[in-house]
Design a protein around this motif. Structure first.
Motif, PDB file in Angstrom:
ATOM      1  N   MET A  66       7.181  -1.455   8.593  1.00  0.00           N
ATOM      2  CA  MET A  66       5.786  -1.838   8.398  1.00  0.00           C
ATOM      3  C   MET A  66       5.080  -0.846   7.472  1.00  0.00           C
ATOM      4  N   LYS A  67       5.349   0.430   7.647  1.00  0.00           N
ATOM      5  CA  LYS A  67       4.793   1.448   6.757  1.00  0.00           C
ATOM      6  C   LYS A  67       5.184   1.169   5.313  1.00  0.00           C
ATOM      7  N   LYS A  68       6.472   0.868   5.131  1.00  0.00           N
ATOM      8  CA  LYS A  68       6.994   0.661   3.785  1.00  0.00           C
ATOM      9  C   LYS A  68       6.351  -0.549   3.118  1.00  0.00           C
ATOM     10  N   ILE A  69       6.206  -1.640   3.849  1.00  0.00           N
ATOM     11  CA  ILE A  69       5.668  -2.875   3.268  1.00  0.00           C
ATOM     12  C   ILE A  69       4.189  -2.713   2.914  1.00  0.00           C
ATOM     13  N   ILE A  70       3.411  -2.142   3.833  1.00  0.00           N
ATOM     14  CA  ILE A  70       1.986  -1.955   3.553  1.00  0.00           C
ATOM     15  C   ILE A  70       1.801  -1.011   2.374  1.00  0.00           C
ATOM     16  N   SER A  71       2.573   0.070   2.360  1.00  0.00           N
ATOM     17  CA  SER A  71       2.483   1.033   1.263  1.00  0.00           C
ATOM     18  C   SER A  71       2.789   0.365  -0.073  1.00  0.00           C
ATOM     19  N   GLN A  72       3.807  -0.499  -0.097  1.00  0.00           N
ATOM     20  CA  GLN A  72       4.183  -1.187  -1.334  1.00  0.00           C
ATOM     21  C   GLN A  72       3.105  -2.167  -1.776  1.00  0.00           C
ATOM     22  N   GLN A  73       2.488  -2.847  -0.811  1.00  0.00           N
ATOM     23  CA  GLN A  73       1.417  -3.793  -1.133  1.00  0.00           C
ATOM     24  C   GLN A  73       0.233  -3.068  -1.765  1.00  0.00           C
ATOM     25  N   VAL A  74      -0.142  -1.943  -1.190  1.00  0.00           N
ATOM     26  CA  VAL A  74      -1.277  -1.181  -1.720  1.00  0.00           C
ATOM     27  C   VAL A  74      -0.946  -0.642  -3.109  1.00  0.00           C
ATOM     28  N   GLU A  75       0.271  -0.138  -3.283  1.00  0.00           N
ATOM     29  CA  GLU A  75       0.670   0.380  -4.593  1.00  0.00           C
ATOM     30  C   GLU A  75       0.630  -0.726  -5.646  1.00  0.00           C
ATOM     31  N   ASP A  76       1.095  -1.926  -5.299  1.00  0.00           N
ATOM     32  CA  ASP A  76       1.067  -3.048  -6.242  1.00  0.00           C
ATOM     33  C   ASP A  76      -0.359  -3.365  -6.663  1.00  0.00           C
ATOM     34  N   ILE A  77      -1.284  -3.362  -5.704  1.00  0.00           N
ATOM     35  CA  ILE A  77      -2.692  -3.658  -6.010  1.00  0.00           C
ATOM     36  C   ILE A  77      -3.228  -2.644  -7.013  1.00  0.00           C
ATOM     37  N   VAL A  78      -3.019  -1.361  -6.730  1.00  0.00           N
ATOM     38  CA  VAL A  78      -3.533  -0.297  -7.596  1.00  0.00           C
ATOM     39  C   VAL A  78      -2.909  -0.365  -8.980  1.00  0.00           C
ATOM     40  N   GLN A  79      -1.584  -0.451  -9.040  1.00  0.00           N
ATOM     41  CA  GLN A  79      -0.887  -0.379 -10.321  1.00  0.00           C
ATOM     42  C   GLN A  79      -1.136  -1.605 -11.198  1.00  0.00           C
ATOM     43  N   LYS A  80      -1.159  -2.785 -10.603  1.00  0.00           N
ATOM     44  CA  LYS A  80      -1.362  -3.995 -11.400  1.00  0.00           C
ATOM     45  C   LYS A  80      -2.787  -4.083 -11.940  1.00  0.00           C
ATOM     46  N   ARG A  81      -3.742  -3.625 -11.168  1.00  0.00           N
ATOM     47  CA  ARG A  81      -5.119  -3.622 -11.669  1.00  0.00           C
ATOM     48  C   ARG A  81      -5.285  -2.616 -12.806  1.00  0.00           C
ATOM     49  N   ILE A  82      -4.667  -1.460 -12.675  1.00  0.00           N
ATOM     50  CA  ILE A  82      -4.765  -0.446 -13.725  1.00  0.00           C
ATOM     51  C   ILE A  82      -4.020  -0.898 -14.981  1.00  0.00           C
TER      52      ILE A  82
END
Length: 491
Positions: free
Chosen positions: A459-475
Motif C-alpha cells: 500500500m505504501k508503494k502504490i500510494i507513493s507511486q500515485q503521488v509521484e506520477d501526479i507531481v512529475q506529470k504535471r511538472i
C-alpha cells in the motif's frame, strides 16, 4: 538596459517613466515583425475579437459563507487556480454576481493589480467552476474568429516579450501597482504562419488538460487518501484516474480552505486532559481522535516528533536573509506564498545572487524530494510541496519547515507528501496552529501531529507511486508549455 534617449515628441500621455519606453522591447518587436503580425490587445478589443471585463469586491462579510470559490490575485499560480482557494462564498452571494461575471471555460483570468503578481494569468477550466473573481483581475474572452484561439492568446501572454511589456507598463496607483488600461497597449506578436501557431496552441491545450486532470486528483486527493487508509486498499486511486475529465468532474467536491478547519459544535473534557495550559477548544477536537482511532486498523499512528527523534525524518527551518538581498539575482528564495498545488511557483517572487546563495546553501542543503511545509502564515499554515530537480538550487525562508525522509523504505517521500495532504493530517495542523504576535503559526506543535502510516508495504508503494506520477506529470506538462512559448517566437 542602462540608459537611452528619446525625443520629447515620443513622450506619451505625460508618462516620464523610463521603463515605459524600454528600447530593448521595441527592438525585439521589430525583429519579430518579419514573421509575426504585431497587434495590440486594444485593437483586438475594438474589432470584437476579445471581450474584457473586471470582477467585483464582494466585501469581507461574504468570506467564509460557503464553498464556492471567490478567486483573488493570490489564488492564481502556475497558470491555474489553486485547488483550494482561500475564500468561499454562499450560493446566494454567487447567484447575485453570477450573471454579471459570466465566467466560462477557457476564459483567461489576468492579474492587473498587485505589483509582483501583475501579469500572472490562467485559463479557466471546468474544474474551476462555479466561481467568482475579484476586481483586481481582468477576465479576457476570445470570441469566435480565425485569427486567435483562447489557448494561443494564453501562450502569447506568457511569452517573454509580452511579460516584458507588462512590467514596463505597470505603475503605482495609490498604494498598489497596476497595469490599468495600459493592458490594451500590449502588443501581441501573432505568428503569420497561422497553421503552425494553431497547431502549437492545440498541443498546449492538451498539456493544460493533463495538468487539469492531475489537478483534479490533487483536489480530490484528501478524500481518496482517507478512503484508502480506512479501507486498507488503493483501488480507488486507479479507478479515479481511469476516468475521463468529464467523469472526474462529476465526482468532484467543491471546497475552500475552510473545510480543513473541521465541523464540530460542543464537547467536554476533564481538566486533567488539558495540556500545557492550552485552553483553546479546537485543540481537543474529539472528532479527530475518533477518526484516527478508525484508521488504526490499517495504519500505524506515529507523531512527527517521534519520527524525527528516531531519525526517520529530519526537520529544519530556513533563514531570513533580509530584504536587501531581494532582487540581487535569479536564484529562487522560497517563501510561504511561493507554492501551490504541490509545486513551486515558476515565477517565485524574490530572487537572490549566487554570492548570497553560497552563504546559505550548505546550511539549508535543499535537495530533490525534500518537502517544504508552511509553518507561519494563518491560511497557508500546513500547505506543502515537493522539491524537484527544477527547484533544488534555491533557499527558503524561516517561515517554512524542510522535511526530509531518511528511511524511504519505511516512509517514502512521496507517501509523506500524500499523508501531509490528507484531511486527517491537515485538520490536526489547523487545530494546533495558534497566533504568535501578529501571525499564526504551528511552531513546534508540528511534532504533535500524528501521521497514519500504512502498515502494508504494498500500500505504501502504490500510494507513493500515485503521488509521484501526479507531481512529475504535471511538472512535465508545465515545462513543455514553457518550451512552446519560446518556440512560438521562433516561427
Amino acid at each position: 538596459m542602462n540608459s537611452f534617449r528619446i525625443k520629447s515628441t515620443d513622450i506619451k500621455n505625460n508618462i516620464f517613466i523610463p521603463k515605459y519606453y524600454d528600447p530593448e522591447i521595441e527592438n525585439e518587436l521589430f525583429r519579430l515583425s518579419n514573421n509575426h503580425n504585431l497587434i495590440k490587445i486594444g485593437t483586438l478589443l475594438q474589432n470584437g475579437i476579445l471581450s474584457i471585463s473586471t470582477g467585483d469586491e464582494i466585501g469581507k462579510m461574504a468570506y467564509g459563507t460557503g464553498d464556492i470559490p471567490f478567486v483573488r490575485t493570490s489564488d492564481i499560480s502556475n497558470w491555474e487556480i489553486k485547488t483550494i482557494p482561500k475564500q468561499g462564498v454562499s450560493q446566494e452571494i454567487f447567484e447575485s454576481y453570477n450573471e454579471k461575471q459570466d465566467i466560462q471555460e477557457n476564459d483567461i483570468l489576468f492579474v492587473k493589480d498587485g505589483t509582483y503578481l501583475i501579469g500572472t494569468n490562467c485559463l479557466v477550466s471546468k474544474l474551476d467552476l462555479p466561481m467568482l473573481y475579484q476586481s483586481h483581475i481582468y477576465k479576457v474572452r476570445v470570441n469566435e474568429n480565425e485569427l486567435i484561439t483562447p489557448h494561443l492568446l494564453f501562450l502569447l501572454l506568457n511569452t517573454e516579450i509580452v511579460q516584458k511589456q507588462i512590467r514596463s507598463f505597470q505603475f503605482t496607483a495609490d498604494i498598489i501597482d497596476t497595469i490599468g488600461n495600459r493592458f490594451l497597449e500590449i502588443v501581441l506578436p501573432i505568428p503569420k504562419n497561422n497553421k503552425e501557431a494553431l497547431d502549437t496552441s492545440f498541443e498546449v491545450q492538451q498539456m493544460l488538460t493533463d495538468r487539469v486532470k492531475y489537478k483534479a486528483v490533487i483536489k480530490q486527493f484528501p478524500l481518496l487518501m482517507e478512503e484508502s487508509l480506512r479501507n486498507g486498499a488503493t483501488d480507488n486511486f486507479s479507478e479515479f484516474l481511469s476516468k475521463d475529465l468529464d467523469e472526474i468532474l462529476e465526482e468532484m467536491i467543491q471546497d475552500t480552505i475552510t473545510l480543513e478547519f473541521g465541523d464540530f459544535s460542543t464537547f467536554s473534557i476533564c481538566s486533567s486532559e488539558i495540556k500545557n495550559s492550552i485552553i483553546i477548544p479546537k485543540y481537543y477536537d474529539p472528532s479527530i481522535y475518533d477518526e484516527l482511532h478508525d484508521l488504526e486498523k490499517n495504519c500505524e499512528l506515529r507523531t512527527i516528533g517521534e519520527l524525527t527523534k528516531s531519525g526517520i525524518l529530519s526537520l529544519s527551518t530556513g533563514d531570513e536573509i533580509g530584504k536587501m538581498a531581494y532582487g540581487t539575482g535569479t536564484i529562487p528564495f522560497l517563501r510561504t506564498s511561493d507554492f501551490s498545488n504541490w509545486e513551486i511557483k515558476t515565477d517565485v517572487k524574490q530572487g537572490i545572487s549566487e554570492e548570497i546563495y553560497n552563504l546559505y546553501k550548505d546550511k539549508e542543503d535543499v535537495q530533490s524530494e525534500d518537502i517544504l511545509l508552511v509553518r507561519d502564515g494563518t491560511y497557508l499554515v500546513g500547505s506543502s510541496c515537493m522539491i524537484t530537480q527544477y527547484d533544488s538550487k534555491s533557499l527558503f525562508s524561516g517561515g517554512l519547515y524542510k522535511i526530509r525522509t531518511n528511511d524511504s523504505s519505511y516512509l517514502p517521500s512521496y507517501l509523506l507528501l500524500g499523508l501531509l495532504n490528507s484531511y486527517i493530517v491537515k485538520r490536526q495542523i489547523r487545530t494546533k496552529q495558534f497566533t504568535r504576535d501578529v501571525i499564526d503559526t504551528i511552531g513546534k506543535r508540528l511534532d504533535e501531529v500524528l501521521l497514519p502510516i500504512p502498515k502494508s508495504d504494498q500500500m505504501k508503494k502504490i500510494i507513493s507511486q500515485q503521488v509521484e506520477d501526479i507531481v512529475q506529470k504535471r511538472i512535465e506538462a508545465r515545462e513543455n508549455i514553457f518550451s512552446s512559448a519560446i518556440d512560438l517566437m521562433n516561427f
